[in-house]
Design an enzyme around this catalytic site. Structure first.
Site, PDB file in Angstrom:
ATOM      1  N   GLU A   1       0.630  -1.200  -0.042  1.00  0.00           N
ATOM      2  CA  GLU A   1       0.218   0.126   0.008  1.00  0.00           C
ATOM      3  C   GLU A   1       0.872   1.172  -0.096  1.00  0.00           C
ATOM      4  O   GLU A   1       1.004   1.998   0.953  1.00  0.00           O
ATOM      5  CB  GLU A   1      -0.881  -0.013   1.009  1.00  0.00           C
ATOM      6  CG  GLU A   1      -0.362  -0.492   2.496  1.00  0.00           C
ATOM      7  CD  GLU A   1      -1.472  -0.636   3.576  1.00  0.00           C
ATOM      8  OE1 GLU A   1      -2.365  -1.261   3.405  1.00  0.00           O
ATOM      9  OE2 GLU A   1      -1.054  -0.243   4.884  1.00  0.00           O
ATOM     10  N   PRO A   2       1.375   1.737  -1.130  1.00  0.00           N
ATOM     11  CA  PRO A   2       2.413   2.862  -1.055  1.00  0.00           C
ATOM     12  C   PRO A   2       1.561   3.929  -1.230  1.00  0.00           C
ATOM     13  O   PRO A   2       0.634   3.818  -2.255  1.00  0.00           O
ATOM     14  CB  PRO A   2       3.182   2.524  -2.487  1.00  0.00           C
ATOM     15  CG  PRO A   2       2.420   1.620  -3.346  1.00  0.00           C
ATOM     16  CD  PRO A   2       1.509   0.630  -2.302  1.00  0.00           C
ATOM     17  N   GLY A   3       1.940   5.251  -0.721  1.00  0.00           N
ATOM     18  CA  GLY A   3       1.311   6.224  -0.974  1.00  0.00           C
ATOM     19  C   GLY A   3       2.145   7.219  -1.615  1.00  0.00           C
ATOM     20  O   GLY A   3       2.139   7.718  -2.830  1.00  0.00           O
ATOM     21  N   ARG A   4       3.255   7.529  -0.927  1.00  0.00           N
ATOM     22  CA  ARG A   4       4.186   8.733  -1.407  1.00  0.00           C
ATOM     23  C   ARG A   4       4.495   8.165  -2.782  1.00  0.00           C
ATOM     24  O   ARG A   4       4.903   9.187  -3.639  1.00  0.00           O
ATOM     25  CB  ARG A   4       5.350   8.705  -0.411  1.00  0.00           C
ATOM     26  CG  ARG A   4       6.554   9.508  -0.668  1.00  0.00           C
ATOM     27  CD  ARG A   4       7.519   9.237   0.324  1.00  0.00           C
ATOM     28  NE  ARG A   4       7.437   8.939   1.454  1.00  0.00           N
ATOM     29  CZ  ARG A   4       7.071  10.040   2.407  1.00  0.00           C
ATOM     30  NH1 ARG A   4       7.010  11.105   2.087  1.00  0.00           N
ATOM     31  NH2 ARG A   4       6.710   9.555   3.605  1.00  0.00           N
TER      32      ARG A   4
ATOM     33  N   ARG B   1       6.373  19.511   5.461  1.00  0.00           N
ATOM     34  CA  ARG B   1       7.380  18.334   5.458  1.00  0.00           C
ATOM     35  C   ARG B   1       8.825  18.852   6.259  1.00  0.00           C
ATOM     36  O   ARG B   1       9.481  18.249   7.027  1.00  0.00           O
ATOM     37  CB  ARG B   1       7.829  17.535   4.378  1.00  0.00           C
ATOM     38  CG  ARG B   1       6.454  16.814   4.109  1.00  0.00           C
ATOM     39  CD  ARG B   1       6.690  16.087   2.948  1.00  0.00           C
ATOM     40  NE  ARG B   1       7.248  14.742   3.271  1.00  0.00           N
ATOM     41  CZ  ARG B   1       8.810  14.370   3.056  1.00  0.00           C
ATOM     42  NH1 ARG B   1       9.197  15.250   2.461  1.00  0.00           N
ATOM     43  NH2 ARG B   1       9.142  13.316   3.473  1.00  0.00           N
TER      44      ARG B   1
ATOM     45  N   TYR C   1       9.689  17.045   9.582  1.00  0.00           N
ATOM     46  CA  TYR C   1      10.391  16.110   9.660  1.00  0.00           C
ATOM     47  C   TYR C   1      12.044  16.367   9.337  1.00  0.00           C
ATOM     48  O   TYR C   1      12.721  15.459   8.872  1.00  0.00           O
ATOM     49  CB  TYR C   1       9.880  15.185   8.314  1.00  0.00           C
ATOM     50  CG  TYR C   1       8.761  14.547   8.725  1.00  0.00           C
ATOM     51  CD1 TYR C   1       7.900  14.064   9.601  1.00  0.00           C
ATOM     52  CD2 TYR C   1       7.718  14.971   7.477  1.00  0.00           C
ATOM     53  CE1 TYR C   1       7.031  13.471   9.562  1.00  0.00           C
ATOM     54  CE2 TYR C   1       6.403  14.616   7.641  1.00  0.00           C
ATOM     55  CZ  TYR C   1       6.037  13.698   8.543  1.00  0.00           C
ATOM     56  OH  TYR C   1       4.537  13.205   8.612  1.00  0.00           O
TER      57      TYR C   1
ATOM     58  N   CYS D   1       5.293  33.068  11.403  1.00  0.00           N
ATOM     59  CA  CYS D   1       6.364  33.593  12.599  1.00  0.00           C
ATOM     60  C   CYS D   1       6.550  32.383  13.476  1.00  0.00           C
ATOM     61  O   CYS D   1       6.406  32.034  14.612  1.00  0.00           O
ATOM     62  CB  CYS D   1       5.337  34.228  13.610  1.00  0.00           C
ATOM     63  SG  CYS D   1       5.545  35.989  12.991  1.00  0.00           S
ATOM     64  N   GLU D   2       7.670  31.530  12.854  1.00  0.00           N
ATOM     65  CA  GLU D   2       7.979  30.438  13.527  1.00  0.00           C
ATOM     66  C   GLU D   2       9.395  30.195  13.005  1.00  0.00           C
ATOM     67  O   GLU D   2       9.428  30.131  11.731  1.00  0.00           O
ATOM     68  CB  GLU D   2       7.368  28.907  13.036  1.00  0.00           C
ATOM     69  CG  GLU D   2       5.714  28.945  13.755  1.00  0.00           C
ATOM     70  CD  GLU D   2       5.800  28.420  15.200  1.00  0.00           C
ATOM     71  OE1 GLU D   2       6.612  28.143  15.687  1.00  0.00           O
ATOM     72  OE2 GLU D   2       4.572  28.631  15.820  1.00  0.00           O
TER      73      GLU D   2
END
Ligand SMILES: *Cc1c(COP(=O)(O)O)cnc(C)c1O
Length: 422
Positions: A275-278, A321, A325, A350-351
């Site tokens: 079940e690949p998504g990416r 991402r 990550y 503002c991060e």
């Protein structure tokens, strides 16, 4: 290569790099639709799906919908003969509405909220013969209490994980699945109340050439378990097929992964499922963003090589991402090829984490340049938020020679639509 014959069911190259996209075409889209803008190439989605189908020609391939749930993408994936692996009631509804047959839909219920179970089982009662994957004995009780006696698979925590970052390593975490040692018991119990059709495990994302050992171990353990419990329709060993985010990384050798998976599973009287998504959508999408502001990091070194910060109109609310990550995404200046210098590409939020890269060697940016961020098709738009009251971006899909708007840019007024006046 040209003509219909080459395109029909074409698997395309193993990877599409950011450099392979036409800068002129992307610039035109940025001008026409504004930025930030996601661009998703449906033809590339089809190629990726077809390549998976070809590599796993005797297996079930289920697209993990959460990577990109856009309707046009779901349709393209369905047309390429993949099933749908869903993580929520919302995804189940979207998959069914996009035309997936009930029997091709799998709902993997991770700590499922009551409302999710109710919605999914309503669809099941309406005739969608979908498969529910349960990862806890308690979930079985909740399904039984709701009158479900349909197709069921048990999610197993195989005790091994793979993945490029600890936040996407799910195998080996107690949150996911029943403990391996107790799985056979849970399967036996489930057979009393449900149509027990399968075993399921997912080790997290990022299977690469290096990580194949962990993948093999997971699959081998699932093979052992399948032989122990017997009488199954499928053994689903999850997704996590990596894509080369870095320009120098080689693409995954899909047939090697397929061979290793079959071999590790061993002789099992059940279908193998993945079940690949990416893998299906990552390199089919880019994010376009425009430079708002350029400032030198240090005025003292103004000799042409001084690092600069390029402020752009996309941020962590558009593509999460990198902030979440520490993910690397290729970045290309579509407007010009000026001499390179260290460039930090920063969003408007503002991060401190709101950066797409830090000190990366890129052509000197100027205000109004359009930058393309690569491999944005997976977990891009899906993870967008409205933090800082930033409306979500628009999305354009490409098909053949044409481009069309697939998702409108969210409006400022939509941000307050749900508020209730006192
Ligand atoms: C997210 C997920 C996938 C897909 O992972 P990718 O890394 O996108 O291939 C597959 N199965 C389950 C259960 C998932 O949660």
């Amino acid at each position: 290569m040209s003509g219909e014959a080459a395109d029909a069911g074409g698997t395309g190259p193993a990877v599409r790099r950011l450099a392979d996209w036409s800068a002129a075409d992307l610039r035109e889209l940025a001008d026409e639709y504004g930025t930030p803008l996601y661009v998703t190439d449906l033809d590339r989605v089809r190629e990726n799906a077809t390549r998976l189908r070809a590599a796993f020609d005797h297996e079930d391939v289920r697209y993990a919908v959460k990577a990109h749930t856009g309707r046009a993408v779901l349709r393209a994936v369905r047309e390429a003969d993949l099933g749908a692996e869903c993580a929520s009631a919302g995804e189940v509804v979207r998959a069914l509405d996009a035309g997936f047959a009930g029997e091709d839909v799998q709902y993997t219920a991770v700590n499922p909220p009551a409302g999710d179970l109710d919605v999914v089982l309503d669809r099941w009662r309406d005739g969608a013969d979908l498969t529910v994957v349960a990862g806890a004995r308690d979930t079985l009780h909740r399904l039984r209490d709701r009158g479900f006696d349909g197709r069921l698979a048990i999610r197993v925590d195989p005790g091994v994980g793979a993945g490029h970052h600890e936040k996407v390593t799910t195998g080996g975490h107690a949150k996911f699945g029943v403990p391996y040692a107790r799985a056979a018991d849970v399967v036996a119990d489930a057979r009393a109340d449900f149509d027990l059709v399968g075993l399921h495990a997912h080790a997290g994302s990022g299977i690469s050439g290096d990580d194949l050992a962990a993948h093999r171990e997971l699959v081998a353990r699932m093979g052992d378990l399948a032989r122990e419990v017997g009488d199954l329709e499928f053994v689903d060993v999850g997704g996590g097929f990596g894509v080369p985010y870095r320009e120098t990384e080689p693409p995954l050798d899909l047939s090697a992964v397929a061979d290793a998976t079959r071999e590790a599973l061993g002789d099992v009287d059940a279908d193998l499922a993945v079940e690949p998504g990416r893998y299906v959508v990552a390199d089919a999408g880019v994010l376009l963003t425009r430079v708002n502001t350029v400032k030198p990091v240090d005025d003292a070194g103004a000799d042409g090589t001084v690092p600069v910060v390029a402020g752009v109109d996309a941020g962590m609310t558009t593509l999460l991402r990198p902030a979440m990550y520490d993910a690397y995404h290729a970045i290309r200046n579509l407007t010009d090829t000026r001499p390179e210098r260290p460039v930090t590409v920063a969003g408007p939020v503002c991060e401190t984490a709101d950066l797409f890269c830090e000190g990366r060697s890129l052509p000197t940016p100027r205000r109004d340049d359009v930058l393309a961020i690569g491999n944005a098709g997976a977990y891009g738009y899906e993870m967008a938020s409205t933090y800082n009251s930033r409306p979500r971006p628009a999305e354009v899909v490409l098909e053949g020679e044409g481009a069309r708007l697939a998702r409108q840019r969210e409006t400022l007024s939509a941000l307050t639509d749900l508020e209730v006046e006192p």
